[in-house]
Write a protein that holds these residues in place. Structure first.
Motif, PDB file in Angstrom:
ATOM      1  N   VAL A  42       9.937 -23.812  33.186  1.00 45.12           N
ATOM      2  CA  VAL A  42      10.027 -24.559  31.942  1.00 45.12           C
ATOM      3  C   VAL A  42      11.303 -24.182  31.204  1.00 45.12           C
ATOM      4  O   VAL A  42      11.942 -23.175  31.510  1.00 45.12           O
ATOM      5  CB  VAL A  42       8.811 -24.287  31.022  1.00 45.12           C
ATOM      6  CG1 VAL A  42       7.533 -24.788  31.631  1.00 45.12           C
ATOM      7  CG2 VAL A  42       8.699 -22.830  30.668  1.00 45.12           C
ATOM      8  N   VAL A  43      11.651 -25.012  30.220  1.00 46.42           N
ATOM      9  CA  VAL A  43      12.737 -24.720  29.296  1.00 46.42           C
ATOM     10  C   VAL A  43      12.073 -24.408  27.966  1.00 46.42           C
ATOM     11  O   VAL A  43      11.268 -25.192  27.474  1.00 46.42           O
ATOM     12  CB  VAL A  43      13.680 -25.937  29.144  1.00 46.42           C
ATOM     13  CG1 VAL A  43      14.756 -25.644  28.136  1.00 46.42           C
ATOM     14  CG2 VAL A  43      14.270 -26.305  30.471  1.00 46.42           C
ATOM     15  N   PHE A  44      12.389 -23.269  27.364  1.00 48.61           N
ATOM     16  CA  PHE A  44      11.720 -22.838  26.134  1.00 48.61           C
ATOM     17  C   PHE A  44      12.430 -23.413  24.919  1.00 48.61           C
ATOM     18  O   PHE A  44      13.623 -23.252  24.745  1.00 48.61           O
ATOM     19  CB  PHE A  44      11.700 -21.301  26.063  1.00 48.61           C
ATOM     20  CG  PHE A  44      10.852 -20.780  24.938  1.00 48.61           C
ATOM     21  CD1 PHE A  44       9.483 -20.893  24.988  1.00 48.61           C
ATOM     22  CD2 PHE A  44      11.434 -20.170  23.840  1.00 48.61           C
ATOM     23  CE1 PHE A  44       8.689 -20.409  23.959  1.00 48.61           C
ATOM     24  CE2 PHE A  44      10.649 -19.677  22.810  1.00 48.61           C
ATOM     25  CZ  PHE A  44       9.282 -19.803  22.870  1.00 48.61           C
ATOM     26  N   ASP A  45      11.675 -24.101  24.071  1.00 52.02           N
ATOM     27  CA  ASP A  45      12.183 -24.687  22.833  1.00 52.02           C
ATOM     28  C   ASP A  45      11.487 -23.990  21.671  1.00 52.02           C
ATOM     29  O   ASP A  45      10.317 -24.229  21.411  1.00 52.02           O
ATOM     30  CB  ASP A  45      11.899 -26.189  22.820  1.00 52.02           C
ATOM     31  CG  ASP A  45      12.367 -26.864  21.544  1.00 52.02           C
ATOM     32  OD1 ASP A  45      13.064 -26.228  20.737  1.00 52.02           O
ATOM     33  OD2 ASP A  45      12.030 -28.051  21.366  1.00 52.02           O
ATOM     34  N   ARG A  46      12.234 -23.140  20.970  1.00 54.09           N
ATOM     35  CA  ARG A  46      11.651 -22.371  19.881  1.00 54.09           C
ATOM     36  C   ARG A  46      11.521 -23.183  18.601  1.00 54.09           C
ATOM     37  O   ARG A  46      10.975 -22.725  17.610  1.00 54.09           O
ATOM     38  CB  ARG A  46      12.437 -21.095  19.625  1.00 54.09           C
ATOM     39  CG  ARG A  46      13.874 -21.294  19.278  1.00 54.09           C
ATOM     40  CD  ARG A  46      14.624 -19.971  19.206  1.00 54.09           C
ATOM     41  NE  ARG A  46      16.036 -20.188  19.039  1.00 54.09           N
ATOM     42  CZ  ARG A  46      16.648 -20.228  17.861  1.00 54.09           C
ATOM     43  NH1 ARG A  46      15.955 -20.049  16.764  1.00 54.09           N
ATOM     44  NH2 ARG A  46      17.942 -20.432  17.788  1.00 54.09           N
ATOM     45  N   GLY A  47      12.018 -24.390  18.596  1.00 54.72           N
ATOM     46  CA  GLY A  47      11.807 -25.309  17.491  1.00 54.72           C
ATOM     47  C   GLY A  47      12.491 -24.927  16.198  1.00 54.72           C
ATOM     48  O   GLY A  47      11.999 -25.264  15.123  1.00 54.72           O
ATOM     49  N   GLY A  48      13.592 -24.214  16.271  1.00 49.33           N
ATOM     50  CA  GLY A  48      14.310 -23.831  15.061  1.00 49.33           C
ATOM     51  C   GLY A  48      13.821 -22.550  14.428  1.00 49.33           C
ATOM     52  O   GLY A  48      14.382 -22.099  13.439  1.00 49.33           O
ATOM     53  N   TYR A  49      12.781 -21.969  14.975  1.00 53.71           N
ATOM     54  CA  TYR A  49      12.273 -20.707  14.447  1.00 53.71           C
ATOM     55  C   TYR A  49      13.057 -19.552  15.060  1.00 53.71           C
ATOM     56  O   TYR A  49      13.580 -19.665  16.169  1.00 53.71           O
ATOM     57  CB  TYR A  49      10.793 -20.521  14.780  1.00 53.71           C
ATOM     58  CG  TYR A  49       9.904 -21.594  14.216  1.00 53.71           C
ATOM     59  CD1 TYR A  49       9.626 -21.647  12.860  1.00 53.71           C
ATOM     60  CD2 TYR A  49       9.346 -22.557  15.038  1.00 53.71           C
ATOM     61  CE1 TYR A  49       8.816 -22.622  12.342  1.00 53.71           C
ATOM     62  CE2 TYR A  49       8.532 -23.537  14.534  1.00 53.71           C
ATOM     63  CZ  TYR A  49       8.273 -23.573  13.181  1.00 53.71           C
ATOM     64  OH  TYR A  49       7.473 -24.557  12.678  1.00 53.71           O
ATOM     65  N   LEU A  50      13.110 -18.431  14.355  1.00 47.46           N
ATOM     66  CA  LEU A  50      13.724 -17.239  14.914  1.00 47.46           C
ATOM     67  C   LEU A  50      12.873 -16.730  16.068  1.00 47.46           C
ATOM     68  O   LEU A  50      11.651 -16.870  16.053  1.00 47.46           O
ATOM     69  CB  LEU A  50      13.863 -16.149  13.855  1.00 47.46           C
ATOM     70  CG  LEU A  50      14.811 -16.440  12.699  1.00 47.46           C
ATOM     71  CD1 LEU A  50      14.767 -15.288  11.703  1.00 47.46           C
ATOM     72  CD2 LEU A  50      16.210 -16.650  13.201  1.00 47.46           C
ATOM     73  N   TYR A  51      13.522 -16.122  17.052  1.00 45.25           N
ATOM     74  CA  TYR A  51      12.809 -15.643  18.234  1.00 45.25           C
ATOM     75  C   TYR A  51      12.242 -14.249  17.939  1.00 45.25           C
ATOM     76  O   TYR A  51      12.777 -13.227  18.344  1.00 45.25           O
ATOM     77  CB  TYR A  51      13.752 -15.598  19.437  1.00 45.25           C
ATOM     78  CG  TYR A  51      13.066 -15.251  20.728  1.00 45.25           C
ATOM     79  CD1 TYR A  51      12.337 -16.196  21.418  1.00 45.25           C
ATOM     80  CD2 TYR A  51      13.144 -13.977  21.253  1.00 45.25           C
ATOM     81  CE1 TYR A  51      11.702 -15.885  22.594  1.00 45.25           C
ATOM     82  CE2 TYR A  51      12.511 -13.645  22.432  1.00 45.25           C
ATOM     83  CZ  TYR A  51      11.792 -14.613  23.099  1.00 45.25           C
ATOM     84  OH  TYR A  51      11.162 -14.295  24.261  1.00 45.25           O
ATOM     85  N   HIS A  52      11.172 -14.217  17.172  1.00 44.85           N
ATOM     86  CA  HIS A  52      10.434 -12.980  16.926  1.00 44.85           C
ATOM     87  C   HIS A  52       9.039 -13.350  16.465  1.00 44.85           C
ATOM     88  O   HIS A  52       8.744 -14.519  16.231  1.00 44.85           O
ATOM     89  CB  HIS A  52      11.139 -12.093  15.885  1.00 44.85           C
ATOM     90  CG  HIS A  52      11.082 -12.622  14.479  1.00 44.85           C
ATOM     91  ND1 HIS A  52       9.997 -12.451  13.682  1.00 44.85           N
ATOM     92  CD2 HIS A  52      11.965 -13.344  13.771  1.00 44.85           C
ATOM     93  CE1 HIS A  52      10.217 -13.020  12.506  1.00 44.85           C
ATOM     94  NE2 HIS A  52      11.406 -13.588  12.542  1.00 44.85           N
ATOM     95  N   GLY A  53       8.169 -12.388  16.380  1.00 40.46           N
ATOM     96  CA  GLY A  53       6.818 -12.634  15.903  1.00 40.46           C
ATOM     97  C   GLY A  53       6.028 -13.533  16.828  1.00 40.46           C
ATOM     98  O   GLY A  53       5.951 -13.313  18.034  1.00 40.46           O
ATOM     99  N   ALA A  54       5.434 -14.571  16.257  1.00 37.99           N
ATOM    100  CA  ALA A  54       4.557 -15.459  17.013  1.00 37.99           C
ATOM    101  C   ALA A  54       5.309 -16.235  18.083  1.00 37.99           C
ATOM    102  O   ALA A  54       4.778 -16.481  19.168  1.00 37.99           O
ATOM    103  CB  ALA A  54       3.860 -16.430  16.062  1.00 37.99           C
TER     104      ALA A  54
END
Length: 122
Positions: free
Chosen positions: A95-107
């Motif tokens: 898959v390609v991971f899309d973090r949706g504009g959120y920072l890559y930490h936490g949830a």
């Protein structure tokens, strides 16, 4: 207002991310959304415009498998595990991971870790 600036910043980041990544039939996009209480994950094939699967911490299969989870990070990890299991059932391994504009930490990081633990390759 501060919340409007936050929303605008996230929208700008999300737009930039979507310009650089897209999902295909062989390698769909793993899109993550988080609200203040819940975590949602979708597997999207952008070439056909279809959602292959959707998992959230409020879905029935999540509640029957894990029961009630406390905290966003624990919910995120479990949602990632369920999404990976359902993706592998549909023969999706990459898959390609899309973090949706959120920072890559936490949830968001917990969802990625759970999906990797479940067997998905990023």
């Amino acid at each position: 207002m501060i919340t409007n600036r936050r929303k605008e910043k996230r929208a700008r980041l999300k737009h930039h991310i979507r310009l650089t990544i897209s999902g295909t039939t062989e390698k769909p996009r793993l899109a993550v959304y988080r609200s203040l209480k819940h975590v949602y994950v979708q597997l999207i094939d952008d070439s056909t415009g279809r959602t292959l699967l959707s998992v959230s911490d409020i879905s029935k299969e999540f509640k029957t498998e894990f029961g009630e989870a406390k905290g966003q990070i624990e919910k995120g990890k479990r949602v990632g595990l369920v999404a990976a299991r359902k993706a592998l059932e549909k023969n999706v391994k990459k898959v390609v991971f899309d973090r949706g504009g959120y920072l890559y930490h936490g949830a968001i990081k917990a969802v990625a870790d759970g999906a990797r633990e479940g067997g998905l390759k990023f």
